[in-house]
Motif scaffolding. Structure first.
Motif, PDB file in Angstrom:
ATOM      1  N   VAL A 405     -11.891  -0.873  -4.684  1.00  0.00           N
ATOM      2  CA  VAL A 405     -12.369  -1.826  -5.683  1.00  0.00           C
ATOM      3  C   VAL A 405     -11.500  -3.071  -5.611  1.00  0.00           C
ATOM      4  CG1 VAL A 405     -12.677  -2.276  -8.149  1.00  0.00           C
ATOM      5  CG2 VAL A 405     -13.277  -0.041  -7.206  1.00  0.00           C
ATOM      6  N   ARG A 406     -12.148  -4.234  -5.539  1.00  0.00           N
ATOM      7  CA  ARG A 406     -11.416  -5.500  -5.550  1.00  0.00           C
ATOM      8  C   ARG A 406     -11.577  -6.141  -6.923  1.00  0.00           C
ATOM      9  NH1 ARG A 406     -13.013  -9.584  -0.989  1.00  0.00           N
ATOM     10  NH2 ARG A 406     -14.937  -9.687  -2.232  1.00  0.00           N
ATOM     11  N   LEU A 407     -10.453  -6.505  -7.527  1.00  0.00           N
ATOM     12  CA  LEU A 407     -10.464  -7.095  -8.863  1.00  0.00           C
ATOM     13  C   LEU A 407     -10.993  -8.527  -8.822  1.00  0.00           C
ATOM     14  CD1 LEU A 407      -7.006  -5.837 -10.191  1.00  0.00           C
ATOM     15  CD2 LEU A 407      -9.243  -4.742 -10.390  1.00  0.00           C
ATOM     16  N   LYS A 408     -11.612  -8.925  -9.930  1.00  0.00           N
ATOM     17  CA  LYS A 408     -12.138 -10.272 -10.057  1.00  0.00           C
ATOM     18  C   LYS A 408     -11.204 -11.186 -10.844  1.00  0.00           C
ATOM     19  CE  LYS A 408     -17.005  -8.792  -9.937  1.00  0.00           C
ATOM     20  NZ  LYS A 408     -18.318  -8.801 -10.668  1.00  0.00           N
ATOM     21  N   PHE A 409     -10.013 -10.703 -11.164  1.00  0.00           N
ATOM     22  CA  PHE A 409      -9.052 -11.497 -11.933  1.00  0.00           C
ATOM     23  C   PHE A 409      -7.679 -11.337 -11.278  1.00  0.00           C
ATOM     24  CE2 PHE A 409      -9.078  -7.255 -13.645  1.00  0.00           C
ATOM     25  CZ  PHE A 409      -7.740  -6.950 -13.871  1.00  0.00           C
ATOM     26  N   GLU A 410      -6.800 -12.255 -11.617  1.00  0.00           N
ATOM     27  CA  GLU A 410      -5.453 -12.209 -11.063  1.00  0.00           C
ATOM     28  C   GLU A 410      -4.636 -11.159 -11.813  1.00  0.00           C
ATOM     29  OE1 GLU A 410      -2.238 -12.829  -8.708  1.00  0.00           O
ATOM     30  OE2 GLU A 410      -4.294 -13.581  -8.441  1.00  0.00           O
ATOM     31  N   PRO A 411      -4.092 -10.154 -11.103  1.00  0.00           N
ATOM     32  CA  PRO A 411      -3.314  -9.105 -11.784  1.00  0.00           C
ATOM     33  C   PRO A 411      -1.999  -9.656 -12.313  1.00  0.00           C
ATOM     34  CG  PRO A 411      -3.151  -8.838  -9.412  1.00  0.00           C
ATOM     35  CD  PRO A 411      -4.158  -9.934  -9.647  1.00  0.00           C
ATOM     36  N   SER A 412      -1.424  -8.938 -13.285  1.00  0.00           N
ATOM     37  CA  SER A 412      -0.169  -9.376 -13.905  1.00  0.00           C
ATOM     38  C   SER A 412       1.020  -9.239 -12.977  1.00  0.00           C
ATOM     39  CB  SER A 412       0.097  -8.584 -15.189  1.00  0.00           C
ATOM     40  OG  SER A 412       0.180  -7.196 -14.897  1.00  0.00           O
ATOM     41  N   GLY A 413       0.925  -8.392 -12.006  1.00  0.00           N
ATOM     42  CA  GLY A 413       2.026  -8.211 -11.072  1.00  0.00           C
ATOM     43  C   GLY A 413       1.521  -7.727  -9.734  1.00  0.00           C
ATOM     44  N   ARG A 414       2.315  -8.000  -8.701  1.00  0.00           N
ATOM     45  CA  ARG A 414       1.982  -7.560  -7.350  1.00  0.00           C
ATOM     46  C   ARG A 414       3.165  -6.783  -6.776  1.00  0.00           C
ATOM     47  NH1 ARG A 414      -2.128 -10.778  -4.375  1.00  0.00           N
ATOM     48  NH2 ARG A 414      -3.204 -12.145  -5.876  1.00  0.00           N
ATOM     49  N   PRO A 415       2.897  -5.857  -5.860  1.00  0.00           N
ATOM     50  CA  PRO A 415       4.004  -5.096  -5.268  1.00  0.00           C
ATOM     51  C   PRO A 415       4.931  -6.003  -4.458  1.00  0.00           C
ATOM     52  CG  PRO A 415       1.943  -4.661  -4.111  1.00  0.00           C
ATOM     53  CD  PRO A 415       1.581  -5.438  -5.339  1.00  0.00           C
ATOM     54  N   ASP A 416       6.222  -5.667  -4.480  1.00  0.00           N
ATOM     55  CA  ASP A 416       7.207  -6.472  -3.764  1.00  0.00           C
ATOM     56  C   ASP A 416       7.076  -6.308  -2.256  1.00  0.00           C
ATOM     57  OD1 ASP A 416       8.203  -7.235  -6.217  1.00  0.00           O
ATOM     58  OD2 ASP A 416       9.687  -5.619  -6.278  1.00  0.00           O
ATOM     59  N   SER A 417       6.604  -5.147  -1.833  1.00  0.00           N
ATOM     60  CA  SER A 417       6.510  -4.867  -0.404  1.00  0.00           C
ATOM     61  C   SER A 417       5.324  -3.961  -0.163  1.00  0.00           C
ATOM     62  CB  SER A 417       7.806  -4.202   0.092  1.00  0.00           C
ATOM     63  OG  SER A 417       7.646  -3.696   1.395  1.00  0.00           O
ATOM     64  N   GLN A 418       4.799  -4.048   1.047  1.00  0.00           N
ATOM     65  CA  GLN A 418       3.696  -3.163   1.405  1.00  0.00           C
ATOM     66  C   GLN A 418       4.179  -1.754   1.736  1.00  0.00           C
ATOM     67  OE1 GLN A 418       0.288  -3.926   1.170  1.00  0.00           O
ATOM     68  NE2 GLN A 418       1.301  -5.554   0.024  1.00  0.00           N
ATOM     69  N   GLN A 419       5.512  -1.581   1.846  1.00  0.00           N
ATOM     70  CA  GLN A 419       6.106  -0.250   2.019  1.00  0.00           C
ATOM     71  C   GLN A 419       6.485   0.294   0.643  1.00  0.00           C
ATOM     72  OE1 GLN A 419       6.275   1.433   4.940  1.00  0.00           O
ATOM     73  NE2 GLN A 419       5.116  -0.296   5.793  1.00  0.00           N
ATOM     74  N   ASP A 420       5.502   0.555  -0.173  1.00  0.00           N
ATOM     75  CA  ASP A 420       5.718   0.991  -1.547  1.00  0.00           C
ATOM     76  C   ASP A 420       5.065   2.345  -1.750  1.00  0.00           C
ATOM     77  OD1 ASP A 420       4.876   1.062  -4.617  1.00  0.00           O
ATOM     78  OD2 ASP A 420       6.548  -0.337  -4.416  1.00  0.00           O
ATOM     79  N   TYR A 421       5.717   3.188  -2.583  1.00  0.00           N
ATOM     80  CA  TYR A 421       5.222   4.542  -2.824  1.00  0.00           C
ATOM     81  C   TYR A 421       3.816   4.524  -3.410  1.00  0.00           C
ATOM     82  CZ  TYR A 421       4.946   9.207  -4.928  1.00  0.00           C
ATOM     83  OH  TYR A 421       4.556  10.466  -5.294  1.00  0.00           O
ATOM     84  N   TYR A 422       3.532   3.544  -4.265  1.00  0.00           N
ATOM     85  CA  TYR A 422       2.261   3.518  -4.979  1.00  0.00           C
ATOM     86  C   TYR A 422       1.115   2.977  -4.125  1.00  0.00           C
ATOM     87  CZ  TYR A 422       5.203   4.283  -9.054  1.00  0.00           C
ATOM     88  OH  TYR A 422       6.100   4.803  -9.946  1.00  0.00           O
ATOM     89  N   LEU A 423       1.396   2.501  -2.907  1.00  0.00           N
ATOM     90  CA  LEU A 423       0.353   1.920  -2.071  1.00  0.00           C
ATOM     91  C   LEU A 423      -0.216   2.905  -1.060  1.00  0.00           C
ATOM     92  CD1 LEU A 423       1.926  -1.572  -1.286  1.00  0.00           C
ATOM     93  CD2 LEU A 423       0.432  -0.923  -3.178  1.00  0.00           C
ATOM     94  N   THR A 424       0.348   4.064  -0.966  1.00  0.00           N
ATOM     95  CA  THR A 424      -0.064   5.020   0.066  1.00  0.00           C
ATOM     96  C   THR A 424      -0.804   6.207  -0.539  1.00  0.00           C
ATOM     97  OG1 THR A 424       2.092   6.104  -0.107  1.00  0.00           O
ATOM     98  CG2 THR A 424       1.843   4.404   1.587  1.00  0.00           C
ATOM     99  N   ALA A 425      -1.673   6.790   0.258  1.00  0.00           N
ATOM    100  CA  ALA A 425      -2.426   7.973  -0.178  1.00  0.00           C
ATOM    101  C   ALA A 425      -1.511   9.192  -0.205  1.00  0.00           C
ATOM    102  CB  ALA A 425      -3.605   8.218   0.754  1.00  0.00           C
ATOM    103  N   LYS A 426      -1.782  10.094  -1.158  1.00  0.00           N
ATOM    104  CA  LYS A 426      -0.995  11.327  -1.294  1.00  0.00           C
ATOM    105  C   LYS A 426      -1.897  12.534  -1.066  1.00  0.00           C
ATOM    106  CE  LYS A 426       1.504   8.239  -3.752  1.00  0.00           C
ATOM    107  NZ  LYS A 426       1.039   6.887  -4.133  1.00  0.00           N
ATOM    108  N   GLU A 427      -1.284  13.577  -0.528  1.00  0.00           N
ATOM    109  CA  GLU A 427      -2.034  14.804  -0.288  1.00  0.00           C
ATOM    110  C   GLU A 427      -2.025  15.697  -1.515  1.00  0.00           C
ATOM    111  OE1 GLU A 427      -0.903  16.913   3.177  1.00  0.00           O
ATOM    112  OE2 GLU A 427      -0.704  15.125   4.414  1.00  0.00           O
ATOM    113  N   ASN A 428      -3.134  16.372  -1.739  1.00  0.00           N
ATOM    114  CA  ASN A 428      -3.236  17.320  -2.851  1.00  0.00           C
ATOM    115  C   ASN A 428      -2.755  18.688  -2.381  1.00  0.00           C
ATOM    116  OD1 ASN A 428      -4.687  15.941  -5.249  1.00  0.00           O
ATOM    117  ND2 ASN A 428      -5.877  15.299  -3.459  1.00  0.00           N
ATOM    118  N   CYS A 429      -1.445  18.819  -2.296  1.00  0.00           N
ATOM    119  CA  CYS A 429      -0.843  20.076  -1.875  1.00  0.00           C
ATOM    120  C   CYS A 429       0.524  20.191  -2.523  1.00  0.00           C
ATOM    121  CB  CYS A 429      -0.729  20.162  -0.347  1.00  0.00           C
ATOM    122  SG  CYS A 429       0.480  19.025   0.353  1.00  0.00           S
TER     123      CYS A 429
END
Length: 634
Positions: A405-429
């Motif tokens: 989903v691409r947002l239609k508004f400017e978010p309040s914050g952006r990640p500092d780096s693309q090597q961030d824990y919250y940017l990667t997929a996690k396994e359900n295990c």
């Protein structure tokens, strides 16, 4: 000769031959059995390869001469036998009062365990009714451990606490090691006391009484106490006088009699273990430690970490050595009572590990992606949240698989780096063992601490919410309980003991309520003096303006609530957070880091996300809020 005489003679001949053959067969069998017993006595060789250590014998080469002299006789291999009980008891014990003492002797004890992973174990504590409230026993004062050679270590646990030292890590790991058998009489109950008093987990215990009952040893004439077993099976007398058993185990210096008494309990325990298993020699040097442990534990199948219930079920020992009845449900094992930490579910064979945990019905990670208007990846989220942006028409769907989903508004914050824990997929295990079903969420920093953190440290904390299967979740909770106990001792933040309970029993109100109920139930049947005494208690409580006790006063007094709120009560989690918060933001980050490192050290996860870190967000917090952030605890 008549026909009848011939028949009689034939029958007599047949019977005589039969009886003679039977007698001859029994004689041969008796001699064979006697020879086998004599051979076993002179050269004991254990089944399952628990054999003696044999010295090689060099044979002479054959002589080339036509008439060689007769070769010298070859003697039998010499067996290395286990020490006798007398030899075990002659070994002088070592008293440990500090971490330095323990580190000096630990290599020696470790070598002993590499040969036979068995420890004779016992505990001593002050046994008098005045040591604590409600008649509870005092904390464990002395921990006794003895190896197969009789090498005995007496650890004075209170000395570590009084000196502000933490217990050595190698000691705690050895006690919890499930590849080292701890044997003794009542060692399972000793483990409960060690967990209650010091947060130590005692694993792989074998109560000698269970072993006796399993192998049904005969000739036990005095009972199943350690003293009786030592007398019947080892022919060793033990001094169990009341003066020694109830002596001051927390004295500054232990007497020679106390040290000898304590050491003998552990040394006799390990000697009894080998006697019950019928072992006479150390294992073959070619066997590994795991192979020796497996052979020993095979004799104890079904008895590991099982309390003794063979005789006198429903009884427990009193301080003076007598017995008293108790109900089948032992409240001392309740986690809320403060008497013992939750027992390790991995050792409880009567209840499968993970029972009582409700596994998730759906995956935790949907791995949907949110993009900024310019296409930059912002974070991953669940599908429900991603669809919320679509329903509100503030986002547009870019892809179904993966769901983007691409947002239609400017978010309040952006990640500092693309090597961030919250940017990667996690396994359900399960992050520990990799199991892909029956998993639940695990709070790495327990909620009872996190809930008091300032709001700045509670936002976006899914980093510390991981997936564990029910098996690993139960094991992790046990380790968490040990760290909580350690924090409780460090910061005087009790976990349910008398000083920290939320409500206290008001003795005066209880006395008034009892008096009112006695007057209501007994009525005129009470003696006049007793009746006047009870009425005086009630009038004193309600005030001097009342000249007599009325029926309304009796009803009101009989329904009094006797538990009052403790004004000094501070929850354990809040008190720990308060202490760390005294050092500001860095202090709270230290607490967060401590719990994260505790999870890594105890569970050793094999499937943890590579970007998961014990220092997660700490640099960001300092840069965004600074070290002088005013801490407002919730």
């Amino acid at each position: 000769m008549s026909r009848q005489s011939v028949l009689t003679a034939a029958i007599a001949t047949v019977l005589g031959a039969t009886l003679g053959g039977l007698l001859f067969w029994r004689t041969l069998r008796f001699q064979k059995k006697k020879r086998s017993q004599a051979l076993a006595y002179s050269d004991p060789v254990q089944e399952e390869q628990l054999s003696t250590v044999q010295h090689p014998v060099s044979l002479p080469l054959p002589s080339p001469s036509p008439s060689p002299p007769p070769p010298p006789p070859i003697s039998r291999p010499v067996a290395t036998l286990l020490p006798s009980p007398e030899q075990l008891l002659s070994v002088q014990p070592v008293v440990v009062t500090s971490g330095e003492d323990w580190e000096q002797l630990w290599p020696s004890l470790e070598r002993e365990l590499s040969v036979f992973p068995v420890l004779g174990l016992d505990c001593e504590w002050v046994k008098n009714p005045c040591v604590s409230v409600k008649g509870k026993t005092g904390a464990v004062s002395l921990l006794q451990m003895a190896s197969y050679t009789g090498f005995c270590v007496l650890v004075r646990l209170p000395q570590f606490c009084s000196a502000g030292q933490s217990l050595p890590r190698s000691l705690a790991e050895m006690l919890s090691d499930t590849r080292v058998l701890k044997v003794g009489v009542g060692c399972y109950e000793d483990g409960k006391r060690l967990a209650r008093d010091y947060g130590l987990s005692l694993g792989c215990t074998v109560d000698l009484r269970n072993l006796v009952m399993k192998h049904r040893k005969m000739g036990l004439t005095n009972g199943l106490s350690l003293k009786s077993l030592a007398a019947d099976l080892l022919d060793v007398p033990l001094d169990k006088s009341l003066e020694l058993r109830c002596s001051d185990w927390e004295a500054d210096q232990l007497t020679l009699e106390q040290v000898t008494y304590a050491a003998r309990d552990a040394q006799v325990s390990v000697a009894l273990f080998f006697r019950l298993l019928g072992l006479h020699s150390p294992p073959c040097s070619a066997l590994s430690g795991d192979a020796v442990f497996n052979q020993l534990s095979s004799h104890c199948e079904g008895l590991v970490d099982v309390p003794f219930r063979g005789r006198g079920e429903g009884e427990e020992r009193t301080a003076d050595g007598g017995r008293r009845r108790r109900c089948r449900r032992d409240t001392s094992e309740s986690p809320g009572s403060g008497d013992q930490q939750v027992p390790d579910p991995r050792k409880n064979r009567r209840k499968p590990l993970g029972v009582g945990y409700s596994a998730r019905k759906s995956p935790l990670y949907d791995n949907c992606f949110l993009h900024a208007p310019d296409g930059q990846l912002l974070c991953t989220c669940d599908k429900k949240k991603a669809k919320w942006y679509l329903d509100k028409d503030i986002g547009e769907l870019l892809s179904e698989d993966p769901f983007i989903v691409r947002l239609k508004f400017e978010p309040s914050g952006r990640p500092d780096s693309q090597q961030d824990y919250y940017l990667t997929a996690k396994e359900n295990c399960c992050v520990v063992c990799g199991k892909t079903d029956s998993y639940i969420r695990k709070n790495v920093v327990p909620h009872e601490y996190r809930r008091h953190f300032p709001s700045e440290m509670k936002d976006h904390n899914s980093h510390d919410i991981l997936l564990l299967c029910t098996y690993c979740h139960a094991a992790s909770n046990v380790h968490d309980g040990m760290l909580k106990q350690q924090l409780s001792e460090e910061f005087s933040a009790p976990l349910g003991c008398e000083e920290g309970v939320r409500q206290l029993e008001d003795a005066d109100r209880r006395r008034v309520r009892s008096a009112a109920r006695a007057l209501l139930t007994a009525g005129d049947g009470l003696p006049e003096s007793r009746r006047s005494e009870l009425e005086g208690v009630i009038m004193c409580f309600f005030g001097e303006e009342h000249q007599e006790v009325t029926a309304e006063m009796l009803q009101k007094a009989a329904s009094l609530k006797t538990r009052i709120f403790n004004q000094n009560y501070v929850p354990h989690g809040l008190k720990v957070v308060q202490v760390y918060a005294e050092r500001g933001l860095r202090g709270l980050m230290d607490l967060e880091r401590r719990w994260r490192q505790h999870f890594l050290s105890t569970m050793k996860p094999q499937h943890l996300h590579p970007l998961w870190s014990v220092h997660h967000n700490h640099v960001k917090f300092l840069r965004k809020y600074g070290e002088d952030l005013p801490i407002k605890l919730n």
